[in-house]
Design a protein around this motif. Structure first.
Motif, PDB file in Angstrom:
ATOM      1  N   PHE A  58       0.846  -1.188   0.000  1.00 43.16           N
ATOM      2  CA  PHE A  58       0.000   0.000   0.000  1.00 43.16           C
ATOM      3  C   PHE A  58       0.883   1.240   0.000  1.00 43.16           C
ATOM      4  O   PHE A  58       1.799   1.368   0.802  1.00 43.16           O
ATOM      5  CB  PHE A  58      -0.900   0.021   1.252  1.00 43.16           C
ATOM      6  N   ALA A  59       0.599   2.116  -0.916  1.00 45.62           N
ATOM      7  CA  ALA A  59       1.350   3.366  -0.997  1.00 45.62           C
ATOM      8  C   ALA A  59       0.628   4.400  -0.137  1.00 45.62           C
ATOM      9  O   ALA A  59      -0.600   4.536  -0.180  1.00 45.62           O
ATOM     10  CB  ALA A  59       1.423   3.861  -2.426  1.00 45.62           C
ATOM     11  N   ASP A  60       1.375   5.106   0.642  1.00 46.03           N
ATOM     12  CA  ASP A  60       0.801   6.133   1.500  1.00 46.03           C
ATOM     13  C   ASP A  60       1.137   7.494   0.891  1.00 46.03           C
ATOM     14  O   ASP A  60       2.267   7.946   0.908  1.00 46.03           O
ATOM     15  CB  ASP A  60       1.402   6.018   2.900  1.00 46.03           C
ATOM     16  N   TYR A  61       0.135   8.115   0.290  1.00 43.34           N
ATOM     17  CA  TYR A  61       0.359   9.400  -0.372  1.00 43.34           C
ATOM     18  C   TYR A  61       0.045  10.560   0.514  1.00 43.34           C
ATOM     19  O   TYR A  61      -0.832  10.708   1.191  1.00 43.34           O
ATOM     20  CB  TYR A  61      -0.475   9.514  -1.649  1.00 43.34           C
TER      21      TYR A  61
END
Length: 189
Positions: free
Chosen positions: A186-189
């Motif tokens: 999961f990318a945390d933007y």
């Protein structure tokens, strides 16, 4: 590799022993660093070292991060009744389990191999615990007809569409399927 990168190798930078396993290292003509498990001492798992052999232990013992290839000598662990489990799942540079590697390790009941293993040779797991369970995640692995000679009820675990399943079926061994696994990031933007 030098004496300063492998503990206990000040007197001999090419061979050393840690927890009852003898290792060697050399650089071949192409400049590749080769690490080899030469032999486990018969007391491994009983009077010295753990009953479990793992890639993490080997990594710690020989600075495997610098290695290009990892080998195991034929019969390296033969007759080591003190060894009960082997987990090489993270040994990403191990490609073969040689002849007689764990032959007559009477208490060896659980083995997990890395996906990179492409060959398991004769009697590699012969005469081990009768119900030895071996996880072989590689889909196309050569397994010698005698790899499990003397084991009455080995359980092989791999993928359904693998050569391991076909080998188990052809030799009358039990087989269980490894479920496909996926890594989700999961990318945390």
């Amino acid at each position: 590799f030098g004496a300063e990168t492998a503990p206990g190798t000040v007197d001999n930078p090419f061979y050393w022993c840690t927890d009852g396993i003898i290792y060697s290292s050399y650089t071949d003509a192409d400049g590749k660093n080769i690490l080899t498990i030469e032999e486990a001492l018969p007391g491994r798992g009983t009077t010295i070292g753990s009953t479990r052999v793992s890639a993490e232990e080997i990594f710690d013992a020989i600075a495997l991060a610098d290695a290009d290839e990892m080998l195991i000598q034929e019969a390296a662990f033969q007759n080591c009744d003190g060894i009960k489990s082997v987990d090489f799942s993270t040994a990403t540079i191990l490609e073969e389990i040689p002849k007689d590697c764990f032959y007559s390790c009477g208490n060896l009941d659980t083995v997990v191999l890395p996906e990179k293993v492409k060959a398991i040779y004769g009697k590699a797991f012969g005469e081990c615990d009768d119900s030895i369970m071996v996880t072989i995640p590689g889909k196309e692995v050569y397994i010698a007809p005698t790899a499990f000679q003397g084991d009455t009820d080995p359980l092989l675990l791999s993928y359904f569409d693998s050569s391991v399943r076909r080998y188990a079926r052809d030799n009358g061994y039990d087989f269980d399927e490894i479920a496909d696994s996926f890594t989700v990031i999961f990318a945390d933007y």
